[in-house]
Scaffold this motif. Sequence first.
Motif, PDB file in Angstrom:
ATOM      1  N   GLU A  14      -1.345  -5.258   1.261  1.00 50.10           N
ATOM      2  CA  GLU A  14      -0.090  -4.803   1.857  1.00 50.10           C
ATOM      3  C   GLU A  14       0.337  -5.702   3.017  1.00 50.10           C
ATOM      4  O   GLU A  14       1.532  -5.910   3.239  1.00 50.10           O
ATOM      5  CB  GLU A  14      -0.202  -3.350   2.336  1.00 50.10           C
ATOM      6  CG  GLU A  14      -1.255  -3.105   3.402  1.00 50.10           C
ATOM      7  CD  GLU A  14      -2.630  -2.792   2.824  1.00 50.10           C
ATOM      8  OE1 GLU A  14      -3.455  -2.231   3.575  1.00 50.10           O
ATOM      9  OE2 GLU A  14      -2.863  -3.101   1.639  1.00 50.10           O
ATOM     10  N   GLU A  17       1.972  -8.703   1.489  1.00 48.55           N
ATOM     11  CA  GLU A  17       3.286  -8.338   0.969  1.00 48.55           C
ATOM     12  C   GLU A  17       4.316  -8.220   2.092  1.00 48.55           C
ATOM     13  O   GLU A  17       5.473  -8.643   1.944  1.00 48.55           O
ATOM     14  CB  GLU A  17       3.190  -7.006   0.200  1.00 48.55           C
ATOM     15  CG  GLU A  17       2.430  -7.120  -1.113  1.00 48.55           C
ATOM     16  CD  GLU A  17       2.204  -5.770  -1.767  1.00 48.55           C
ATOM     17  OE1 GLU A  17       2.753  -4.767  -1.234  1.00 48.55           O
ATOM     18  OE2 GLU A  17       1.494  -5.708  -2.778  1.00 48.55           O
ATOM     19  N   ILE A  18       3.894  -7.646   3.214  1.00 47.09           N
ATOM     20  CA  ILE A  18       4.805  -7.530   4.365  1.00 47.09           C
ATOM     21  C   ILE A  18       5.235  -8.915   4.824  1.00 47.09           C
ATOM     22  O   ILE A  18       6.422  -9.161   5.080  1.00 47.09           O
ATOM     23  CB  ILE A  18       4.119  -6.761   5.508  1.00 47.09           C
ATOM     24  CG1 ILE A  18       3.955  -5.286   5.134  1.00 47.09           C
ATOM     25  CG2 ILE A  18       4.915  -6.901   6.808  1.00 47.09           C
ATOM     26  CD1 ILE A  18       3.097  -4.502   6.106  1.00 47.09           C
ATOM     27  N   GLU A  20       5.243 -11.801   3.126  1.00 48.23           N
ATOM     28  CA  GLU A  20       6.064 -12.492   2.134  1.00 48.23           C
ATOM     29  C   GLU A  20       7.490 -11.956   2.123  1.00 48.23           C
ATOM     30  O   GLU A  20       8.434 -12.712   1.875  1.00 48.23           O
ATOM     31  CB  GLU A  20       5.437 -12.367   0.745  1.00 48.23           C
ATOM     32  CG  GLU A  20       4.159 -13.179   0.577  1.00 48.23           C
ATOM     33  CD  GLU A  20       4.355 -14.647   0.931  1.00 48.23           C
ATOM     34  OE1 GLU A  20       5.367 -15.236   0.510  1.00 48.23           O
ATOM     35  OE2 GLU A  20       3.499 -15.200   1.654  1.00 48.23           O
ATOM     36  N   ALA A  21       7.659 -10.672   2.404  1.00 48.27           N
ATOM     37  CA  ALA A  21       9.004 -10.115   2.471  1.00 48.27           C
ATOM     38  C   ALA A  21       9.787 -10.700   3.642  1.00 48.27           C
ATOM     39  O   ALA A  21      11.017 -10.827   3.576  1.00 48.27           O
ATOM     40  CB  ALA A  21       8.927  -8.594   2.598  1.00 48.27           C
ATOM     41  N   GLN A  22       9.078 -11.080   4.706  1.00 46.00           N
ATOM     42  CA  GLN A  22       9.714 -11.651   5.890  1.00 46.00           C
ATOM     43  C   GLN A  22       9.866 -13.170   5.814  1.00 46.00           C
ATOM     44  O   GLN A  22      10.637 -13.747   6.577  1.00 46.00           O
ATOM     45  CB  GLN A  22       8.892 -11.299   7.137  1.00 46.00           C
ATOM     46  CG  GLN A  22       8.830  -9.824   7.463  1.00 46.00           C
ATOM     47  CD  GLN A  22      10.183  -9.275   7.863  1.00 46.00           C
ATOM     48  OE1 GLN A  22      10.955  -9.923   8.556  1.00 46.00           O
ATOM     49  NE2 GLN A  22      10.479  -8.058   7.423  1.00 46.00           N
ATOM     50  N   ARG A  23       9.139 -13.810   4.914  1.00 44.61           N
ATOM     51  CA  ARG A  23       9.086 -15.275   4.914  1.00 44.61           C
ATOM     52  C   ARG A  23      10.457 -15.954   4.817  1.00 44.61           C
ATOM     53  O   ARG A  23      10.730 -16.887   5.584  1.00 44.61           O
ATOM     54  CB  ARG A  23       8.171 -15.772   3.778  1.00 44.61           C
ATOM     55  CG  ARG A  23       7.969 -17.287   3.781  1.00 44.61           C
ATOM     56  CD  ARG A  23       7.191 -17.739   2.557  1.00 44.61           C
ATOM     57  NE  ARG A  23       5.799 -17.329   2.611  1.00 44.61           N
ATOM     58  CZ  ARG A  23       4.830 -18.017   3.209  1.00 44.61           C
ATOM     59  NH1 ARG A  23       5.112 -19.170   3.821  1.00 44.61           N
ATOM     60  NH2 ARG A  23       3.585 -17.584   3.197  1.00 44.61           N
ATOM     61  N   ARG A  25      13.428 -15.068   5.803  1.00 44.50           N
ATOM     62  CA  ARG A  25      14.138 -14.959   7.074  1.00 44.50           C
ATOM     63  C   ARG A  25      13.462 -15.807   8.151  1.00 44.50           C
ATOM     64  O   ARG A  25      14.136 -16.482   8.945  1.00 44.50           O
ATOM     65  CB  ARG A  25      14.184 -13.496   7.527  1.00 44.50           C
ATOM     66  CG  ARG A  25      14.981 -13.254   8.801  1.00 44.50           C
ATOM     67  CD  ARG A  25      14.976 -11.778   9.164  1.00 44.50           C
ATOM     68  NE  ARG A  25      13.620 -11.311   9.410  1.00 44.50           N
ATOM     69  CZ  ARG A  25      12.999 -11.441  10.586  1.00 44.50           C
ATOM     70  NH1 ARG A  25      13.610 -12.021  11.601  1.00 44.50           N
ATOM     71  NH2 ARG A  25      11.776 -10.982  10.735  1.00 44.50           N
ATOM     72  N   ALA A  61       8.235  -7.020  11.588  1.00 44.45           N
ATOM     73  CA  ALA A  61       9.371  -7.942  11.601  1.00 44.45           C
ATOM     74  C   ALA A  61       9.602  -8.493  13.000  1.00 44.45           C
ATOM     75  O   ALA A  61       9.802  -9.702  13.188  1.00 44.45           O
ATOM     76  CB  ALA A  61      10.627  -7.247  11.082  1.00 44.45           C
TER      77      ALA A  61
END
Length: 293
Positions: A14, A17-18, A20-23, A25, A61
Motif C-alpha cells: 500500500e 501504491e500511495i 506511485e499515485a503521487q509520482r 504530480r 501527499a
Amino acid sequence: MAPGFQRRGPMQPEAAEIFEAQRPRLLRLAYRMLGSNAEAEDMVQEAFLRWHGAEGIDNPAAWLTRTVSRLCLDQMKSARSRRETYPGTWLPEPLIEAEDDALRPDNLTLSLMMALERLSPLERAAFLLHDVFGQPLDEVAATIDRSPAATRQLASRARAHVQVDRPRYEIPRDAGAELARAFFEACKSGDASALGAMLAEGATLHSDGGGKVHAYPNVIRGADNLIRLLLGLQRKFGDQMRFLEATMIDGLPGFVSRLDGNLQTTAIEITDGRITALYVTRNPDKLSRVVPH
C-alpha cells in the motif's frame, strides 16, 4: 537516511501504491522547479527512498510534496552555479505533450519557464507551490522554512515578474500545428516574404546547443535579423532540413525537425497572431526523450 526517520523494513504494497499515485504530480513539480526531466526524476527517486524509510505520516501527499520541494531547492542552488558557466543560451528541457493531453495539469509554458529562471529559488518555489500547484500558504511556508508573511511576499514578487511575461494570445492545437508547418516550410524554401509576415517586429530566437552542437550563444533579436539568419541557414542547409512532426512543446505550438543531421525542437510563442519568440533546443542531452512519431 534523513535524521528522525525510522526504517519501515520491506516496503508494504500500500505504501508503494500511495507513492506511485503521487509520482506524476511530483515529477511535474520537480520539472517545473528545475527545468530538467533527468534531475526531476532524480529528486523524485530520492523522495521515494526517504518515503521508504519513514513512518507515521498522516498526509502522504503533503509530506511527499514538501520532501521533493526541499530536495529541489537544494538542487537549484547547484544548478544556478552550473548555468552561470553553461555554454551559450540555456533552455529548459522540452516537454513534448501527447495528442490527448487536452487538460494540462498547470498553465505554464516554456516562455514562462524562462521567466521563472529570473526568480530566486525561494520565489520560484513559493510561486509554483502556491499559485500553480495550489498548496495553502501555511504549508508552503513550512516547506520553504519561512514565515507565512514572508512567503506571501515571495509569491507576490514572483507573480509580478511572471505576469509581465504571460502570453496574451492562445492558439488552438490544430492552428498551432498549421503555423508550425508553415513556418518550417518558409524556412526551408527561403521565403523571406512569408517569414516577414509571420514574425513580429521584435521577435527573438533562443537556441540551446549546450556546447555539443552548433547554436547561437546569444539571443537573436528583431525580425530583420531573424530573417537574415534563417535565410542563411536555408542557403547552407536547405536540402538537409527535415520536418518530423508538429507538436505542443510545454504549452507552445512547435515542431520536431532535423537540421544538418541533428535532431532539434522549435517552440513558437505567439502574441496577437504573430511569432514573438522561437525557442530552439539542439543540445542532444535534452532531447533523449524526444521520439518523433
